[in-house]
Structures are given as structure tokens and as C-alpha cells.
Design an enzyme around this catalytic site. Structure first.
Site, PDB file in Angstrom:
ATOM      1  N   CYS A   1       0.864  -1.183   0.000  1.00 15.39           N
ATOM      2  CA  CYS A   1       0.000   0.000   0.000  1.00 15.39           C
ATOM      3  C   CYS A   1       0.900   1.233   0.000  1.00 15.39           C
ATOM      4  O   CYS A   1       2.096   1.135  -0.308  1.00 15.39           O
ATOM      5  CB  CYS A   1      -0.975  -0.013   1.174  1.00 15.39           C
ATOM      6  SG  CYS A   1      -0.207   0.068   2.811  1.00 15.39           S
TER       7      CYS A   1
ATOM      8  N   ARG B   1      -3.210  -0.578   5.587  1.00 15.59           N
ATOM      9  CA  ARG B   1      -3.828  -1.656   4.807  1.00 15.59           C
ATOM     10  C   ARG B   1      -2.920  -2.860   4.583  1.00 15.59           C
ATOM     11  O   ARG B   1      -3.341  -4.000   4.809  1.00 15.59           O
ATOM     12  CB  ARG B   1      -4.302  -1.102   3.449  1.00 15.59           C
ATOM     13  CG  ARG B   1      -5.436  -0.131   3.573  1.00 15.59           C
ATOM     14  CD  ARG B   1      -5.649   0.635   2.285  1.00 15.59           C
ATOM     15  NE  ARG B   1      -4.515   1.516   1.996  1.00 15.59           N
ATOM     16  CZ  ARG B   1      -4.362   2.220   0.895  1.00 15.59           C
ATOM     17  NH1 ARG B   1      -5.274   2.133  -0.049  1.00 15.59           N
ATOM     18  NH2 ARG B   1      -3.315   3.006   0.730  1.00 15.59           N
TER      19      ARG B   1
ATOM     20  N   ASP C   1      -8.327   3.812   1.761  1.00 13.32           N
ATOM     21  CA  ASP C   1      -7.285   4.158   2.721  1.00 13.32           C
ATOM     22  C   ASP C   1      -7.934   4.614   4.025  1.00 13.32           C
ATOM     23  O   ASP C   1      -8.627   5.632   4.051  1.00 13.32           O
ATOM     24  CB  ASP C   1      -6.438   5.283   2.120  1.00 13.32           C
ATOM     25  CG  ASP C   1      -5.225   5.570   2.958  1.00 13.32           C
ATOM     26  OD1 ASP C   1      -5.193   5.172   4.132  1.00 13.32           O
ATOM     27  OD2 ASP C   1      -4.302   6.207   2.427  1.00 13.32           O
TER      28      ASP C   1
HETATM   29  P1  4NP Z   1      -1.738   2.868   4.216  1.00  9.18           P
HETATM   30  O1  4NP Z   1      -2.353   4.235   4.820  1.00  9.18           O
HETATM   31  O2  4NP Z   1      -1.245   3.192   2.811  1.00  9.18           O
HETATM   32  O3  4NP Z   1      -2.905   1.949   4.204  1.00  9.18           O
HETATM   33  O4  4NP Z   1      -0.633   2.447   5.157  1.00  9.18           O
HETATM   34  C1  4NP Z   1      -1.643   5.442   4.901  1.00  9.18           C
HETATM   35  C2  4NP Z   1      -0.794   5.646   5.964  1.00  9.18           C
HETATM   36  C3  4NP Z   1      -0.125   6.862   6.083  1.00  9.18           C
HETATM   37  C4  4NP Z   1      -0.321   7.851   5.143  1.00  9.18           C
HETATM   38  C5  4NP Z   1      -1.177   7.637   4.065  1.00  9.18           C
HETATM   39  C6  4NP Z   1      -1.834   6.424   3.950  1.00  9.18           C
HETATM   40  N1  4NP Z   1       0.346   9.107   5.280  1.00  9.18           N
HETATM   41  O5  4NP Z   1      -0.002  10.053   4.539  1.00  9.18           O
HETATM   42  O6  4NP Z   1       1.248   9.240   6.119  1.00  9.18           O
END
Ligand code: 4NP
Length: 149
Positions: free
Chosen positions: A9, A15, A124
Site C-alpha cells: 500500500c 492496509r 485508505d
Molecule cells: P496505508 O495508509 O497506505 O494503508 O498504510 C496510509 C498511511 C499513512 C499515510 C497515508 C496512507 N500518510 O499520509 O502518512
């Protein structure tokens, strides 16, 4: 033979660590020989634990994410893994761009293993806070993937 699967991800704190933990748990229950890992395309959270909201929902459902640490996807992953699975279309676009020519890994969108779902992407939850729904999708797609192994 061990099937090596990498979940990907953006941040590798919500995720894909969830997919790693859920899929590892369900695969163990099903007696499948798999090696599971996860990574993020951004590297923004390198070395971090999964998001505490992911860890809390995991604990409610009987999974443990506490041994995981965020890491960035690297070019070698495309040869180390049989299957690299993205959570959304942006992940897939990044994977296709980063894949070295002739790489071994097959690239797949996770919800292609949940064909009964109307949506194609795992949303997300980092800003949306919809961890419960994200876990439901990930459990469903994990069962679909297990059925293919
Ligand atoms: P992930 O979610 O891609 O599901 O781990 C996110 C975690 C952090 C961030 C964006 C999406 N961020 O902008 O830091």
C-alpha cells in the site's frame, strides 16, 4: 512449495500490514505453505509499527500485527516474491512503474480476489477511520486468495 506473497500500500502502516497479518493467520489455519510480507511505496513510515487503530482492530479479530515494521518497497522484491498485491489503483500504477523488466512477480489488485464486492479498491483508512470496513474487505479478499493457492 512455499508461495511468497507481498502486500503493498502507500504507507505500510494500515492496509498492507493488515493484509499481511490477516492473510498469515488465515493461511496458517488452512495449513497453506506461504511466506507473507508487506511494504509501502512511499517509505514515509520506515521502521514504524502498524497504525494503533489497525493493531486494535486486529486484536479484536484475533490477529497480531505487533511484530511488523513499515518498510519501503525495493526493486529486489519483484524477484523475491511470486505475487505482489496492491490495495488500490495508485499502488498498481506505482508497481507497474517500478517493476524491473522481466521481473518474476505477478502483480495483482487485492479485491480481484473478492469478485462479489462492488468496489475494486481497499479504501485508505488513515484519514477516513473506517478500519472495521477495511478489515472486512481484507478478510474477504484473503479467503478468495487462499482459495486460489
Ligand atoms: P496505508 O495508509 O497506505 O494503508 O498504510 C496510509 C498511511 C499513512 C499515510 C497515508 C496512507 N500518510 O499520509 O502518512
Amino acid at each position: 512449495m512455499t508461495t511468497k506473497i507481498l502486500f503493498v500500500c502507500l504507507g505500510n502502516i494500515c492496509r498492507s500490514p493488515t493484509a499481511e497479518g490477516v492473510f498469515r493467520g488465515l493461511a496458517a489455519q488452512a495449513g497453506k505453505d506461504v511466506l507473507v510480507d508487506s511494504a509501502g511505496t512511499s517509505g514515509w513510515h520506515n521502521g514504524d509499527l502498524p497504525d494503533r487503530r489497525s493493531m486494535a482492530e486486529a486484536a479484536v479479530r484475533g490477529y497480531d500485527l505487533s511484530n511488523q515494521r513499515s518498510r519501503k518497497l525495493v526493486a529486489a522484491d519483484f524477484d523475491s516474491f511470486d505475487l505482489i498485491i496492491g490495495m488500490d489503483h495508485a499502488n498498481m500504477e506505482n508497481l507497474r512503474t517500478l517493476a524491473p523488466k522481466g521481473a518474476r512477480a505477478q502483480l495483482k489488485l487485492f479485491l480481484d480476489y473478492a469478485p462479489d464486492q462492488a468496489i475494486r479498491e481497499v479504501p485508505d483508512p488513515y484519514y477516513e477511520d473506517n478500519f472495521d470496513g477495511v478489515f472486512d474487505l481484507i478478510e474477504q479478499a484473503s479467503r478468495g486468495l487462499l482459495g486460489c493457492l
